[in-house]
Design an enzyme around this catalytic site. Structure first.
Site, mmCIF file in Angstrom:
data_model
loop_
_atom_site.group_PDB
_atom_site.id
_atom_site.type_symbol
_atom_site.label_atom_id
_atom_site.label_comp_id
_atom_site.label_asym_id
_atom_site.label_seq_id
_atom_site.Cartn_x
_atom_site.Cartn_y
_atom_site.Cartn_z
ATOM 1 N N VAL A 11 -29.601 15.675 -1.787
ATOM 2 C CA VAL A 11 -29.566 15.399 -3.224
ATOM 3 C C VAL A 11 -28.149 15.037 -3.662
ATOM 4 C CG1 VAL A 11 -29.949 16.400 -5.517
ATOM 5 C CG2 VAL A 11 -31.552 16.905 -3.667
ATOM 6 N N ASP A 30 -17.896 19.428 -1.179
ATOM 7 C CA ASP A 30 -18.643 20.308 -0.279
ATOM 8 C C ASP A 30 -17.642 21.196 0.429
ATOM 9 O OD1 ASP A 30 -21.723 20.042 1.055
ATOM 10 O OD2 ASP A 30 -20.243 21.214 2.173
ATOM 11 N N THR A 122 -33.201 23.831 -6.881
ATOM 12 C CA THR A 122 -34.464 24.434 -7.323
ATOM 13 C C THR A 122 -34.290 25.949 -7.455
ATOM 14 O OG1 THR A 122 -35.635 22.715 -6.125
ATOM 15 C CG2 THR A 122 -36.924 24.673 -6.714
ATOM 16 N N LYS A 210 -40.565 22.021 -11.764
ATOM 17 C CA LYS A 210 -40.284 21.672 -10.372
ATOM 18 C C LYS A 210 -41.292 22.336 -9.417
ATOM 19 C CE LYS A 210 -38.126 20.599 -6.611
ATOM 20 N NZ LYS A 210 -37.361 19.520 -6.100
ATOM 21 N N ASN A 214 -44.164 20.403 -7.086
ATOM 22 C CA ASN A 214 -44.276 20.501 -5.628
ATOM 23 C C ASN A 214 -45.567 21.185 -5.195
ATOM 24 O OD1 ASN A 214 -42.046 19.082 -4.963
ATOM 25 N ND2 ASN A 214 -40.779 20.812 -4.351
ATOM 26 N N ASN A 258 -52.835 11.481 2.298
ATOM 27 C CA ASN A 258 -52.790 11.058 3.691
ATOM 28 C C ASN A 258 -52.957 12.292 4.589
ATOM 29 O OD1 ASN A 258 -52.377 9.680 6.027
ATOM 30 N ND2 ASN A 258 -50.210 9.263 5.664
ATOM 31 N N CYS A 267 -38.448 21.308 1.747
ATOM 32 C CA CYS A 267 -38.730 21.705 0.360
ATOM 33 C C CYS A 267 -40.100 22.317 0.132
ATOM 34 C CB CYS A 267 -38.605 20.495 -0.560
ATOM 35 S SG CYS A 267 -36.897 20.059 -0.818
ATOM 36 N N LYS A 270 -40.953 25.867 1.468
ATOM 37 C CA LYS A 270 -39.977 26.818 0.888
ATOM 38 C C LYS A 270 -40.326 27.074 -0.583
ATOM 39 C CE LYS A 270 -36.080 24.975 -0.687
ATOM 40 N NZ LYS A 270 -35.615 25.263 -2.038
ATOM 41 N N ARG A 334 -36.079 19.696 9.762
ATOM 42 C CA ARG A 334 -36.181 21.018 9.136
ATOM 43 C C ARG A 334 -37.621 21.295 8.704
ATOM 44 N NH1 ARG A 334 -32.064 20.718 4.443
ATOM 45 N NH2 ARG A 334 -32.833 18.581 4.485
HETATM 46 C C1 UDX Z 1 -40.773 16.705 -1.277
HETATM 47 C C2 UDX Z 1 -41.274 16.248 -2.637
HETATM 48 O O1 UDX Z 1 -42.125 15.117 -2.462
HETATM 49 C C3 UDX Z 1 -40.104 15.896 -3.553
HETATM 50 O O2 UDX Z 1 -40.579 15.549 -4.838
HETATM 51 C C4 UDX Z 1 -39.188 17.099 -3.651
HETATM 52 O O3 UDX Z 1 -38.056 16.782 -4.440
HETATM 53 C C5 UDX Z 1 -38.742 17.547 -2.264
HETATM 54 O O4 UDX Z 1 -39.875 17.789 -1.447
HETATM 55 P P1 UDX Z 1 -39.831 15.488 0.893
HETATM 56 O O5 UDX Z 1 -39.518 16.840 1.454
HETATM 57 O O6 UDX Z 1 -38.853 14.396 1.070
HETATM 58 O O7 UDX Z 1 -40.121 15.587 -0.673
HETATM 59 O O8 UDX Z 1 -41.171 15.051 1.609
HETATM 60 P P2 UDX Z 1 -42.574 14.403 1.176
HETATM 61 O O9 UDX Z 1 -42.507 12.943 1.252
HETATM 62 O O10 UDX Z 1 -43.079 15.010 -0.060
HETATM 63 O O11 UDX Z 1 -43.466 14.902 2.402
HETATM 64 C C6 UDX Z 1 -43.574 16.301 2.691
HETATM 65 C C7 UDX Z 1 -44.509 16.544 3.835
HETATM 66 O O12 UDX Z 1 -45.852 16.275 3.449
HETATM 67 C C8 UDX Z 1 -44.244 15.693 5.076
HETATM 68 O O13 UDX Z 1 -44.409 16.510 6.213
HETATM 69 C C9 UDX Z 1 -45.315 14.634 5.014
HETATM 70 O O14 UDX Z 1 -45.666 14.142 6.281
HETATM 71 C C10 UDX Z 1 -46.466 15.419 4.382
HETATM 72 N N1 UDX Z 1 -47.420 14.565 3.667
HETATM 73 C C11 UDX Z 1 -47.050 13.916 2.543
HETATM 74 C C12 UDX Z 1 -48.714 14.443 4.164
HETATM 75 O O15 UDX Z 1 -49.070 15.038 5.199
HETATM 76 N N2 UDX Z 1 -49.590 13.662 3.474
HETATM 77 C C13 UDX Z 1 -49.269 13.005 2.344
HETATM 78 O O16 UDX Z 1 -50.140 12.325 1.781
HETATM 79 C C14 UDX Z 1 -47.960 13.121 1.861
#
Ligand code: UDX
Length: 437
Positions: A11, A30, A122, A210, A214, A258, A267, A270, A334
């Site tokens: 971020v 940092d 968060t 937030k 999520n 998906n 994220c 957690k 992670r």
């Molecule tokens: C997420 C939130 O989307 C974001 O708004 C927040 O600020 C941080 O956490 P991110 O961790 O980058 O973002 O990943 P994201 O694209 O949301 O995917 C998270 C996980 O869900 C991945 O393992 C992805 O493969 C899985 N996923 C996502 C699915 O299995 N199916 C989907 O349709 C979408």
């Protein structure tokens, strides 16, 4: 105008790079000196689409990278973007943010300007009012709302889309009191993110937005994964057609449907654990959230059960994991589901071979020499008893009968249905597809 960003993770580094590349004088801070020196040379500490380019542009313009917190002096806005990890029991760990806020307070004490502190990290509802505000006021000996501004500004960016999401997020949420500082912040965001809706609310609501956001996303994923599992018991069903159809209902929407091996990343899980823990503490039984997490954890077990059904005892079998990043177009492992799966398989004394186009270095940091790292998909499949496609990397599209010809047993579990339309000379199982009859 001068802006400080404290904490140069996904971020913070993205935000400071975008701010400075737009011509705003920015200081990215940092405490990790090594990290700072890499970034200052134009090398991000993680892979993110277009970040290197944006960072280089920013460094040429107005971005200063430093490990000195005192550089927040005379800044108009101070964004805090440090991590809020989870403790062993799932509870949020506020230690980093508390330390940073304490130091920020001490610097504000000597500051002539009236800065606005924005918390992007968060934090669970009530943290701003009960923890951050008192620490800032105590250490600065100043009053929030009068001598400095304090605003909750949760971040919604997705890795692999971080630059794009920072330039044009779906929403800007500003939580806090309706003071002159809020007005100034609103004005800033209406210029920085033109035509993006701004929701102004109080701290607690902003904090909760937030978590609501999520946990809704995880609910969608676990929902489609559960439907996918049911589909697997119905011959000829196809989860992607189902997702496409229900996604056209505007009440549902087509994103986050998906089906796959479950959600991972730093994220979602957690934040789910933090919200579940928070709900328990305030006397609410989070039945739905618990179910969402349970479904997520069961996805890995379903994959293992499928393997055992075909291969029997997995001991000494060679299993290929295609994709170790937590999702495509990132090197981040992670809380990756692949990593969790590998850990479970290692307990069963399986020989693991992995391939990932970007995340091998980070995977090696976890497993060292305990598993094998292949240089190509074909190498990864050599002598394998089972290949599991965990992540949809575009290059897996080209997998065909030739790529699998040296597998010991031609057995594929395709968690992302990458090969669903191909005619393969293999035993093929995919999440969300009923057996073909
Ligand atoms: C997420 C939130 O989307 C974001 O708004 C927040 O600020 C941080 O956490 P991110 O961790 O980058 O973002 O990943 P994201 O694209 O949301 O995917 C998270 C996980 O869900 C991945 O393992 C992805 O493969 C899985 N996923 C996502 C699915 O299995 N199916 C989907 O349709 C979408």
């Amino acid at each position: 105008m001068k802006i400080a960003v404290i904490g140069l993770g996904f971020v913070g580094l993205t935000l400071s790079s975008v701010l400075a590349s737009k011509g705003i004088t920015t200081v990215g801070i940092d405490l990790d000196k090594e990290k700072c020196s890499k970034i200052a040379k134009g090398t991000p500490t993680f892979f993110e689409l277009d970040l290197k380019k944006t960072l280089k542009k920013a460094l040429k313009k107005n971005l200063l990278i430093t490990d000195k917190l005192s550089s927040i002096n005379n800044c108009d806005f101070i964004f805090i973007t440090v991590g809020t990890p989870q403790k062993k029991n799932g509870e949020i760990d506020l230690s980093f943010i508390k330390t940073v806020v304490r130091s920020v307070g001490k610097i504000i004490l000597k500051n002539k300007k009236k800065p606005i502190v924005l918390i992007k990290s968060t934090v669970t509802p009530g943290t701003m009012k009960n923890v951050i505000l008192p620490i800032l006021e105590k250490n600065s000996k100043k009053k929030a709302g009068k001598d400095f501004g304090l605003i909750s500004n949760p971040e919604f960016l997705q890795e692999s889309k971080a630059i794009q999401d920072t330039i044009k997020p779906h929403v800007v949420v500003l939580g806090g009191y309706k003071t002159k500082f809020m007005k100034k912040t609103e004005k800033f965001f209406s210029r920085f993110n033109p035509n993006v809706p701004i929701i102004i609310t109080n701290h607690q609501t902003a904090e909760m937005i937030k978590y609501a956001n999520n946990s809704f996303l995880t609910t969608k994923i676990s929902f489609i994964n559960q439907i996918a599992n049911i589909c697997q018991a119905i011959p000829n069903t196809n989860i992607d057609d189902i997702a496409a159809a229900i996604g056209l209902d505007p009440r549902i929407g087509n994103m986050f449907l998906n089906a796959g091996p479950g959600y991972g990343g730093s994220c979602l899980s957690k934040d789910m654990n933090a919200l579940i823990n928070f709900s328990d503490n305030v006397g609410i039984n989070p039945t739905l959230l618990n179910a969402v997490e349970k479904i997520n954890q069961e996805q890995i077990q379903n994959i293992i059960s499928l393997m055992e059904k075909t291969l029997g005892n997995l001991m000494n079998k060679q299993i290929t994991i295609l994709g170790t990043a937590f999702k495509p177009n990132t090197d981040d492992v992670r809380d990756s589901v692949s990593i969790a799966l590998i850990k479970k398989l290692m307990k069963k004394k399986v020989k693991i071979v992995v391939y990932d186009p970007k995340a091998i270095k980070n995977t090696k940091n976890i497993f060292g020499e305990k598993i094998v790292y292949a240089k190509s998909v074909t190498d990864a499949l050599d002598k394998s008893h089972c290949a599991i496609i965990m992540v949809y990397w575009k290059q897996f599209d080209s997998l065909n009968n030739n790529s699998i010809k040296y597998m010991n047993k031609k057995f594929i579990i395709d968690c992302r249905r990458v090969l669903a339309k191909k005619v393969l000379d293999a035993e093929y199982h995919a999440i969300g597809l009923g057996q073909k009859i």
